[in-house]
Design an enzyme around this catalytic site. Structure first.
Site, PDB file in Angstrom:
ATOM      1  N   CYS A   2       0.850  -1.181   0.000  1.00  0.00           N
ATOM      2  CA  CYS A   2       0.000   0.000   0.000  1.00  0.00           C
ATOM      3  C   CYS A   2       0.893   1.241   0.000  1.00  0.00           C
ATOM      4  CB  CYS A   2      -0.890   0.024   1.231  1.00  0.00           C
ATOM      5  SG  CYS A   2      -2.029  -1.354   1.278  1.00  0.00           S
ATOM      6  N   ARG A  27       4.473   0.301  -6.646  1.00  0.00           N
ATOM      7  CA  ARG A  27       4.460  -0.669  -5.543  1.00  0.00           C
ATOM      8  C   ARG A  27       3.373  -1.717  -5.727  1.00  0.00           C
ATOM      9  NH1 ARG A  27       6.831   1.907  -0.756  1.00  0.00           N
ATOM     10  NH2 ARG A  27       5.425   0.752   0.585  1.00  0.00           N
ATOM     11  N   TRP A  75      -3.532  -2.355  -1.903  1.00  0.00           N
ATOM     12  CA  TRP A  75      -3.340  -3.694  -2.457  1.00  0.00           C
ATOM     13  C   TRP A  75      -4.134  -4.603  -1.541  1.00  0.00           C
ATOM     14  CZ3 TRP A  75      -0.727  -8.436  -1.360  1.00  0.00           C
ATOM     15  CH2 TRP A  75      -0.438  -9.217  -2.481  1.00  0.00           C
ATOM     16  N   ASN A  99      -1.363   0.954   6.222  1.00  0.00           N
ATOM     17  CA  ASN A  99      -0.587  -0.071   5.524  1.00  0.00           C
ATOM     18  C   ASN A  99      -0.281  -1.162   6.549  1.00  0.00           C
ATOM     19  OD1 ASN A  99       1.037  -1.528   3.860  1.00  0.00           O
ATOM     20  ND2 ASN A  99       2.643   0.023   3.647  1.00  0.00           N
ATOM     21  N   GLY A 100      -0.809  -2.361   6.339  1.00  0.00           N
ATOM     22  CA  GLY A 100      -0.566  -3.434   7.297  1.00  0.00           C
ATOM     23  C   GLY A 100      -1.811  -4.282   7.468  1.00  0.00           C
ATOM     24  N   GLU A 483      16.049 -18.312 -10.917  1.00  0.00           N
ATOM     25  CA  GLU A 483      15.792 -16.878 -11.075  1.00  0.00           C
ATOM     26  C   GLU A 483      15.306 -16.572 -12.506  1.00  0.00           C
ATOM     27  OE1 GLU A 483      15.270 -14.490  -9.257  1.00  0.00           O
ATOM     28  OE2 GLU A 483      15.713 -12.685 -10.369  1.00  0.00           O
ATOM     29  N   LYS A 487      11.708 -14.871 -13.358  1.00  0.00           N
ATOM     30  CA  LYS A 487      11.565 -13.666 -14.176  1.00  0.00           C
ATOM     31  C   LYS A 487      10.542 -13.909 -15.292  1.00  0.00           C
ATOM     32  CE  LYS A 487      12.845 -11.266 -12.145  1.00  0.00           C
ATOM     33  NZ  LYS A 487      13.497 -11.447 -10.868  1.00  0.00           N
ATOM     34  N   GLU A 490       6.895 -14.076 -13.984  1.00  0.00           N
ATOM     35  CA  GLU A 490       6.363 -12.783 -13.546  1.00  0.00           C
ATOM     36  C   GLU A 490       5.992 -11.892 -14.721  1.00  0.00           C
ATOM     37  OE1 GLU A 490       9.911 -11.734 -11.040  1.00  0.00           O
ATOM     38  OE2 GLU A 490       8.381 -10.942  -9.708  1.00  0.00           O
ATOM     39  N   HIS A 506      15.113 -37.870 -13.004  1.00  0.00           N
ATOM     40  CA  HIS A 506      14.326 -38.400 -11.885  1.00  0.00           C
ATOM     41  C   HIS A 506      12.858 -37.974 -11.961  1.00  0.00           C
ATOM     42  CE1 HIS A 506      17.881 -40.022 -10.029  1.00  0.00           C
ATOM     43  NE2 HIS A 506      18.486 -38.849 -10.189  1.00  0.00           N
ATOM     44  N   LYS A 603       5.488  -4.671  -5.509  1.00  0.00           N
ATOM     45  CA  LYS A 603       6.946  -4.560  -5.438  1.00  0.00           C
ATOM     46  C   LYS A 603       7.462  -5.006  -4.077  1.00  0.00           C
ATOM     47  CE  LYS A 603      11.067  -3.492  -6.717  1.00  0.00           C
ATOM     48  NZ  LYS A 603      11.724  -4.582  -7.477  1.00  0.00           N
TER      49      LYS A 603
HETATM   50  C1  AGP Z   1      11.281 -10.711  -7.795  1.00  0.00           C
HETATM   51  O1  AGP Z   1      11.249 -10.383  -9.129  1.00  0.00           O
HETATM   52  C2  AGP Z   1      10.059 -10.475  -7.051  1.00  0.00           C
HETATM   53  N1  AGP Z   1       9.538  -9.185  -7.212  1.00  0.00           N
HETATM   54  C3  AGP Z   1      10.012 -11.044  -5.636  1.00  0.00           C
HETATM   55  O2  AGP Z   1      10.267 -12.397  -5.718  1.00  0.00           O
HETATM   56  C4  AGP Z   1      10.953 -10.401  -4.576  1.00  0.00           C
HETATM   57  O3  AGP Z   1      12.268 -10.726  -4.864  1.00  0.00           O
HETATM   58  C5  AGP Z   1      10.541 -10.907  -3.190  1.00  0.00           C
HETATM   59  O4  AGP Z   1       9.231 -10.504  -2.905  1.00  0.00           O
HETATM   60  C6  AGP Z   1      11.470 -10.427  -2.099  1.00  0.00           C
HETATM   61  O5  AGP Z   1      11.515  -9.047  -2.020  1.00  0.00           O
HETATM   62  P1  AGP Z   1      12.659  -8.318  -1.240  1.00  0.00           P
HETATM   63  O6  AGP Z   1      13.937  -8.595  -1.915  1.00  0.00           O
HETATM   64  O7  AGP Z   1      12.269  -6.870  -1.296  1.00  0.00           O
HETATM   65  O8  AGP Z   1      12.640  -8.849   0.162  1.00  0.00           O
END
Ligand code: AGP
Length: 608
Positions: A2, A27, A75, A99-100, A483, A487, A490, A506, A603
């Site tokens: 948020c 965000r 959010w 926020n929370g 990774e 990517k 996402e 396996h 984010k």
């Molecule tokens: C990665 O592309 C993502 N946005 C997500 O996996 C992110 O790395 C994860 O939420 C951890 O975030 P942080 O590094 O801010 O703790």
């Protein structure tokens, strides 16, 4: 997650609130809203679902005027995405953005309903608004006292900003669980969940500490700590250049951030590598003493940061000979833990606000670790504030939801840390010198790889209509495969999975046919011959193979080899992620996806 922006000024504040809340769009959010108190002391609130532009249109139609106001991007956590659930929430004279998560909100809600309060939303935030109003009416106390007294009744996290229409000269901000930063102006003051929202107006910032409550007037501010004592908090001047926050010549932030990696890494290295030496004096003498005692390392992180941690496990064990375990933060916090002797705890995070990682850090503090360190990109963040030691990755603000430069800078800092600890523990080792020299060449190496973008664009064309893609890697390339797959998921919403190459036979080999592309990163190392065997297994089953390697892969198999410039084995993980980031980006682009704000994602994930 948020986003919060608020201001108390001597001028109309509506345009500022709209511009600033727009800057927090990155965000991730699903609805937004704004409230001001006008000259007649009336609360004017406007909310809508969708983009902030929609909110702007609605606000501009109404031509509202107020010198104090708050805005929010939501959010959804409690209750669906709807205008009723969007913030701000109101209880008579009290206006609040939050926020929370309030964990005991259902209990409080039923208590307040019995007191006659009628709820207009499903949110836990409206519960706080009514609770404060109830306390204020019952006790007749000032809003600040009411907030201080209500804190014990709220379980969970509740960073929030509150306005009171009966006393519209001040804002009250509470930091609990996620950051709030005050912006100091000339006869006007501001508060936001992220400095980005404020930088066009002021660079003078004060980060609230966990548990702080601030009373913000246009000409002064007063801060109480979590025990209710008045505290002076340090004013800092932000060194983030407002201009650098734009997309520049790039179409998307993700593209810009991929291409920024050489310069981000230079920043991460700056002042830390001097003449063959790695300088971490920023950690102080106490850290050095602890490092000498380390016999085990436990790293905890989420998502991309978790993948960086997995790479570093290979470095800690192969270079420093220190056993290292890596765990996803939400799992670490979900089980009974046995802590190894003389174990040191490390968290990795871009944002420093990831709730799962924060929770893991808080748990670790009760478990007898030697100490803890966070490697983080955000200086004022909760992880930095709550950790014994921190190292900043200095990647610069990362706006694309898909992390890129934060990953490679995390790896850069981790490798320096491994070298430093190795040198401390093995006095005769030449590893510090070796790593220092290799790392100084890293930005140039990445620049070379980024020049390969045209080949990767061509491959993205071949892959963009596939439904499933498999990523394989061995040793320290396995986290790179993970990774790469993350990517792609996402950004393109293509189903992608990563496997250790040796694990293929396996089970996952059953998936291979002429429709499934397999992407393999295979730098020259002792594992290459084994990886070649895997390539043969896939080829025999008709799989479509793409291999990223610095070697000629002398096989007869039908495959596409993308040549990567030779790099020393130790930094290969940092280099080999670059083409996979580009690949995800170009595939997402071809598919016309919202690259910087993928669906359902935020984010920074500030809820568990
Ligand atoms: C990665 O592309 C993502 N946005 C997500 O996996 C992110 O790395 C994860 O939420 C951890 O975030 P942080 O590094 O801010 O703790």
């Amino acid at each position: 997650m948020c986003g919060i922006v608020a201001a108390v000024t001597e001028r109309n504040i509506t345009d500022f609130l709209l511009e600033s809340i727009k800057r927090l769009e990155y965000r991730g959010y699903d609805s937004s809203g704004l409230a001001i108190i006008n000259q007649k002391k009336n609360i004017i609130r406007i909310r809508c679902i969708g983009k902030v532009n929609e909110l702007s249109k609605k606000v501009k139609q109404k031509k509202i005027f107020g010198k104090i106001g708050i805005a929010h991007t939501r959010w959804a956590t409690h209750g669906k995405v709807s205008e009723e659930n969007a913030h701000p929430h109101i209880s008579s004279n009290i206006v609040i953005v939050h926020n929370g998560i309030i964990e005991n909100s259902l209990k409080l809600r039923s208590f307040l309903e019995k007191k006659g309060y009628i709820f207009h939303s499903d949110t836990d935030t409206e519960v706080i608004a009514h609770l404060l109003h109830w306390e204020q009416t019952k006790t007749g106390k000032s809003l600040i006292e009411v907030i201080q007294n209500s804190k014990n009744r709220l379980h969970g996290s509740y960073s929030m900003v509150i306005m009171d229409a009966y006393n519209s000269s001040k804002l009250i901000a509470v930091r609990s669980g996620s950051p709030l930063v005050i912006g100091l102006g000339q006869k006007e003051n501001f508060i936001a969940s992220d400095q980005i929202a404020l930088l066009n107006i002021t660079k003078r910032l004060i980060y609230l500490k966990e548990g702080d409550i601030a009373i913000i007037h246009s000409k002064n501010i007063k801060i109480f700590n979590k025990h209710g004592f008045i505290k002076k908090r340090k004013e800092i001047i932000s060194n983030v250049k407002y201009k650098t926050i734009g997309k520049g010549k790039y179409k998307y932030y993700m593209e810009k951030e991929i291409y920024e990696q050489p310069s981000s890494i230079r920043h991460a290295l700056h002042h830390r590598i001097k003449k063959d030496k790695i300088n971490f004096s920023e950690l102080g003498y106490r850290a050095k003493k602890i490092f000498l005692n380390i016999e085990h390392i436990q790293i905890v992180a989420c998502g991309t940061s978790y993948h960086a941690a997995m790479v570093s496990k290979h470095w800690f064990e192969s270079l420093a000979s220190i056993p290292c375990d890596v765990e996803v933060a939400s799992e670490f916090s979900s089980r009974k833990l046995a802590v190894r002797k003389k174990s040191f705890f490390i968290t990795l995070s871009q944002s420093g606000e990831t709730a799962d990682t924060l929770e893991a850090l808080r748990i670790s503090k009760k478990l007898g670790y030697l100490g803890n360190l966070t490697i983080c990109n955000m200086k004022g963040s909760s992880l930095v504030q709550e950790s014994d030691f921190y190292l900043l990755t200095k990647a610069g603000i990362e706006i694309g939801v898909a992390s890129t430069k934060s990953f490679t800078t995390q790896l850069t800092v981790l490798l320096m840390l491994v070298a430093k600890i190795t040198k401390l523990k093995q006095k005769k080792s030449n590893i510090e010198k070796k790593i220092a020299n290799i790392l100084t060449t890293l930005p140039f190496r990445i620049e070379e790889i980024l020049k390969k973008n045209n080949i990767i664009k061509t491959i993205s064309h071949q892959l963009c209509n596939k439904n499933n893609i498999l990523f394989l890697g061995r040793g320290d390339q396995y986290p790179i495969a993970m990774e790469g797959a993350l990517k792609l998921k996402e950004i393109s919403y293509i189903h992608a999975e990563a496997y250790p190459s040796g694990e293929l036979k396996h089970g996952p080999l059953a998936l291979i046919d002429k429709n499934i592309p397999v992407i393999i990163t295979a730098p020259k190392n002792s594992l290459l011959e084994k990886t070649k065997k895997n390539i043969k297994e896939i080829s025999a089953r008709g799989g479509i193979i793409y291999v990223f390697s610095d070697q000629e892969i002398d096989l007869e198999e039908n495959m596409t080899v993308i040549k990567i410039p030779y790099v020393e084995e130790i930094i290969a993980p940092i280099l080999y992620i670059i083409p996979l980031q580009l690949l995800a980006y170009y595939i997402g682009l071809r598919k016309g996806k919202n690259i910087d704000q993928p669906r359902n994602l935020a984010k920074s994930v500030t809820v568990e």
